[in-house]
Design a protein around this motif. Structure first.
Motif, PDB file in Angstrom:
ATOM      1  N   LEU A 221       0.836  -1.198   0.000  1.00  0.00           N
ATOM      2  CA  LEU A 221       0.000   0.000   0.000  1.00  0.00           C
ATOM      3  C   LEU A 221       0.876   1.256   0.000  1.00  0.00           C
ATOM      4  O   LEU A 221       0.596   2.235  -0.695  1.00  0.00           O
ATOM      5  CB  LEU A 221      -0.908  -0.020   1.229  1.00  0.00           C
ATOM      6  CG  LEU A 221      -2.234   0.720   1.152  1.00  0.00           C
ATOM      7  CD1 LEU A 221      -3.070   0.238  -0.023  1.00  0.00           C
ATOM      8  CD2 LEU A 221      -3.000   0.531   2.454  1.00  0.00           C
ATOM      9  N   GLY A 222       1.957   1.222   0.771  1.00  0.00           N
ATOM     10  CA  GLY A 222       2.865   2.362   0.833  1.00  0.00           C
ATOM     11  C   GLY A 222       3.509   2.664  -0.502  1.00  0.00           C
ATOM     12  O   GLY A 222       3.684   3.835  -0.878  1.00  0.00           O
ATOM     13  N   ASP A 223       3.866   1.611  -1.245  1.00  0.00           N
ATOM     14  CA  ASP A 223       4.489   1.814  -2.550  1.00  0.00           C
ATOM     15  C   ASP A 223       3.516   2.456  -3.534  1.00  0.00           C
ATOM     16  O   ASP A 223       3.897   3.320  -4.333  1.00  0.00           O
ATOM     17  CB  ASP A 223       4.991   0.482  -3.111  1.00  0.00           C
ATOM     18  CG  ASP A 223       6.283   0.024  -2.461  1.00  0.00           C
ATOM     19  OD1 ASP A 223       6.869   0.803  -1.685  1.00  0.00           O
ATOM     20  OD2 ASP A 223       6.707  -1.117  -2.725  1.00  0.00           O
ATOM     21  N   VAL A 224       2.257   2.036  -3.499  1.00  0.00           N
ATOM     22  CA  VAL A 224       1.262   2.593  -4.414  1.00  0.00           C
ATOM     23  C   VAL A 224       1.052   4.081  -4.138  1.00  0.00           C
ATOM     24  O   VAL A 224       1.114   4.920  -5.048  1.00  0.00           O
ATOM     25  CB  VAL A 224      -0.071   1.836  -4.297  1.00  0.00           C
ATOM     26  CG1 VAL A 224      -1.154   2.515  -5.142  1.00  0.00           C
ATOM     27  CG2 VAL A 224       0.092   0.379  -4.723  1.00  0.00           C
ATOM     28  N   VAL A 225       0.826   4.425  -2.877  1.00  0.00           N
ATOM     29  CA  VAL A 225       0.583   5.822  -2.512  1.00  0.00           C
ATOM     30  C   VAL A 225       1.809   6.678  -2.820  1.00  0.00           C
ATOM     31  O   VAL A 225       1.697   7.789  -3.373  1.00  0.00           O
ATOM     32  CB  VAL A 225       0.208   5.919  -1.022  1.00  0.00           C
ATOM     33  CG1 VAL A 225       0.188   7.373  -0.561  1.00  0.00           C
ATOM     34  CG2 VAL A 225      -1.149   5.274  -0.771  1.00  0.00           C
ATOM     35  N   SER A 226       2.979   6.178  -2.480  1.00  0.00           N
ATOM     36  CA  SER A 226       4.204   6.944  -2.707  1.00  0.00           C
ATOM     37  C   SER A 226       4.483   7.148  -4.186  1.00  0.00           C
ATOM     38  O   SER A 226       4.942   8.219  -4.604  1.00  0.00           O
ATOM     39  CB  SER A 226       5.391   6.241  -2.042  1.00  0.00           C
ATOM     40  OG  SER A 226       5.223   6.183  -0.647  1.00  0.00           O
ATOM     41  N   ALA A 227       4.200   6.145  -5.011  1.00  0.00           N
ATOM     42  CA  ALA A 227       4.429   6.271  -6.447  1.00  0.00           C
ATOM     43  C   ALA A 227       3.525   7.343  -7.045  1.00  0.00           C
ATOM     44  O   ALA A 227       3.958   8.153  -7.877  1.00  0.00           O
ATOM     45  CB  ALA A 227       4.200   4.931  -7.131  1.00  0.00           C
ATOM     46  N   LEU A 228       2.276   7.392  -6.621  1.00  0.00           N
ATOM     47  CA  LEU A 228       1.353   8.401  -7.144  1.00  0.00           C
ATOM     48  C   LEU A 228       1.728   9.801  -6.660  1.00  0.00           C
ATOM     49  O   LEU A 228       1.639  10.769  -7.421  1.00  0.00           O
ATOM     50  CB  LEU A 228      -0.077   8.055  -6.733  1.00  0.00           C
ATOM     51  CG  LEU A 228      -0.660   6.812  -7.415  1.00  0.00           C
ATOM     52  CD1 LEU A 228      -1.998   6.439  -6.794  1.00  0.00           C
ATOM     53  CD2 LEU A 228      -0.815   7.029  -8.914  1.00  0.00           C
ATOM     54  N   ALA A 229       2.139   9.902  -5.405  1.00  0.00           N
ATOM     55  CA  ALA A 229       2.571  11.204  -4.890  1.00  0.00           C
ATOM     56  C   ALA A 229       3.815  11.692  -5.624  1.00  0.00           C
ATOM     57  O   ALA A 229       3.933  12.875  -5.969  1.00  0.00           O
ATOM     58  CB  ALA A 229       2.831  11.110  -3.392  1.00  0.00           C
ATOM     59  N   ALA A 230       4.737  10.777  -5.886  1.00  0.00           N
ATOM     60  CA  ALA A 230       5.964  11.147  -6.599  1.00  0.00           C
ATOM     61  C   ALA A 230       5.674  11.566  -8.030  1.00  0.00           C
ATOM     62  O   ALA A 230       6.418  12.349  -8.622  1.00  0.00           O
ATOM     63  CB  ALA A 230       6.941   9.971  -6.594  1.00  0.00           C
ATOM     64  N   ALA A 231       4.571  11.052  -8.592  1.00  0.00           N
ATOM     65  CA  ALA A 231       4.190  11.419  -9.957  1.00  0.00           C
ATOM     66  C   ALA A 231       3.462  12.756 -10.008  1.00  0.00           C
ATOM     67  O   ALA A 231       3.051  13.202 -11.083  1.00  0.00           O
ATOM     68  CB  ALA A 231       3.314  10.323 -10.556  1.00  0.00           C
ATOM     69  N   GLY A 232       3.273  13.408  -8.859  1.00  0.00           N
ATOM     70  CA  GLY A 232       2.701  14.746  -8.829  1.00  0.00           C
ATOM     71  C   GLY A 232       1.222  14.818  -8.519  1.00  0.00           C
ATOM     72  O   GLY A 232       0.624  15.897  -8.620  1.00  0.00           O
ATOM     73  N   LEU A 233       0.635  13.701  -8.127  1.00  0.00           N
ATOM     74  CA  LEU A 233      -0.781  13.711  -7.776  1.00  0.00           C
ATOM     75  C   LEU A 233      -0.951  13.910  -6.277  1.00  0.00           C
ATOM     76  O   LEU A 233      -0.098  13.524  -5.485  1.00  0.00           O
ATOM     77  CB  LEU A 233      -1.446  12.398  -8.204  1.00  0.00           C
ATOM     78  CG  LEU A 233      -1.455  12.117  -9.712  1.00  0.00           C
ATOM     79  CD1 LEU A 233      -2.157  10.790  -9.996  1.00  0.00           C
ATOM     80  CD2 LEU A 233      -2.120  13.251 -10.493  1.00  0.00           C
ATOM     81  N   ARG A 234      -2.072  14.512  -5.892  1.00  0.00           N
ATOM     82  CA  ARG A 234      -2.379  14.756  -4.477  1.00  0.00           C
ATOM     83  C   ARG A 234      -3.408  13.735  -4.014  1.00  0.00           C
ATOM     84  O   ARG A 234      -4.509  13.654  -4.561  1.00  0.00           O
ATOM     85  CB  ARG A 234      -2.920  16.177  -4.291  1.00  0.00           C
ATOM     86  CG  ARG A 234      -3.318  16.508  -2.849  1.00  0.00           C
ATOM     87  CD  ARG A 234      -3.759  17.971  -2.731  1.00  0.00           C
ATOM     88  NE  ARG A 234      -4.899  18.258  -3.572  1.00  0.00           N
ATOM     89  CZ  ARG A 234      -6.172  18.028  -3.229  1.00  0.00           C
ATOM     90  NH1 ARG A 234      -6.459  17.467  -2.055  1.00  0.00           N
ATOM     91  NH2 ARG A 234      -7.159  18.339  -4.054  1.00  0.00           N
TER      92      ARG A 234
END
Length: 279
Positions: A221-234
């Motif tokens: 779950l942490g990897d999914v959230v972190s990947a989206l945040a790193a891609a610039g999404l909030r």
């Protein structure tokens, strides 16, 4: 911002093996009762109640469905008011089935179009540069070794002011014993490829199949959230649900159209959903 994760193992020929598996199973899914396409042609909506509530009103919006398979969920959003939907899948037979289903429902390419492409190449394959909603449904992420690349691709397709919506099976379920879901028997943090050789399909466990080698990856779950945040999404929300769409554990019971643990069983999340917006 960068996401620091261990690189997953990627066996040679993984994409070809997975594509052969899905190509072969499309006719089984089109003809079988699991997807019930005859019933779908009447009800036109196979979305889960929490998806409808969390995505909200799609009236007049454009929607891109990544890894759409045979298009039932894609077309469900059109039925709920989307102005235009685009579905993308790497299986050409699945895309052809989705196009045929759209035509049966009276939707032309101006309302519902489907393209064959690897999800990593989606930006160059879909007809528009961005969409109000980028949607991806249950059972999609496990087929992808590079979560960061997926997140960057998906985020690039979200229009300013739009959002990505993801519903996925909860990774904690992959750590538990298959019979009762009470014992931890597998490593939550493993990123090694999981190679399976299993005949049949989730839609028909007894189906006779030839292409049975598939390769999957587990994403925390942490990897999914972190990947989206790193891609610039909030990240707007992350919700967890104690229901499943299939009998993931041997003791699940069907209640209210979902598979659930018995009433006296401690509950755990079986599905999660999140919404991430582009400001």
């Amino acid at each position: 911002m960068s996401v620091s994760v261990t690189s997953p193992s990627v066996p040679e020929g993984w994409r070809e093996d997975n594509k052969a598996v899905w190509d072969e199973r499309v006719p089984l899914h089109v003809a079988g009762p699991f997807y019930d396409l005859d019933g779908f042609r009447t009800r036109r909506d196979d979305l889960r109640d929490f998806e409808r509530a969390e995505v909200g009103d799609v009236t007049g919006k454009s929607l891109l469905h990544l890894q759409c398979h045979i298009g039932t969920d894609t077309l469900s959003w059109l039925h709920r008011g989307a102005a235009r939907v685009v579905g993308l899948d790497f299986s050409a037979p699945a895309v052809e089935a989705a196009r045929a289903l759209a035509a049966d429902l009276g939707y032309g390419p101006d309302r519902a179009s489907f393209v064959t492409s690897d999800v990593y190449d989606a930006a160059g394959a879909v007809p528009e540069p961005s969409y109000d909603i980028v949607y991806t449904g249950l059972g999609a992420l496990c087929w992808l070794p590079d979560l960061g690349r997926w997140a960057r691709t998906a985020a690039s397709l979200v229009a300013p002011g739009g959002f990505l919506y993801l519903a996925e099976f909860h990774p904690i379920t992959e750590t538990l014993d298959d019979e009762t879901g009470t014992r931890i028997v597998r490593d939550y943090f493993t990123r090694d490829a999981q190679v399976w050789n299993e005949p049949g399909t989730y839609a028909d466990l007894d189906a006779v199949t030839v292409h049975n080698r598939s390769v999957e990856w587990q994403h925390t779950l942490g990897d999914v959230v972190s990947a989206l945040a790193a891609a610039g999404l909030r990240i707007e929300f992350l919700h967890e649900h104690d229901v499943s769409l299939f009998p993931r554990f041997g003791n699940l019971e069907v209640r209210d159209d979902y598979h659930r643990f018995p009433a006296d069983h401690p509950r755990i999340p079986l599905i999660y959903s999140l919404r991430a917006s582009k400001d």
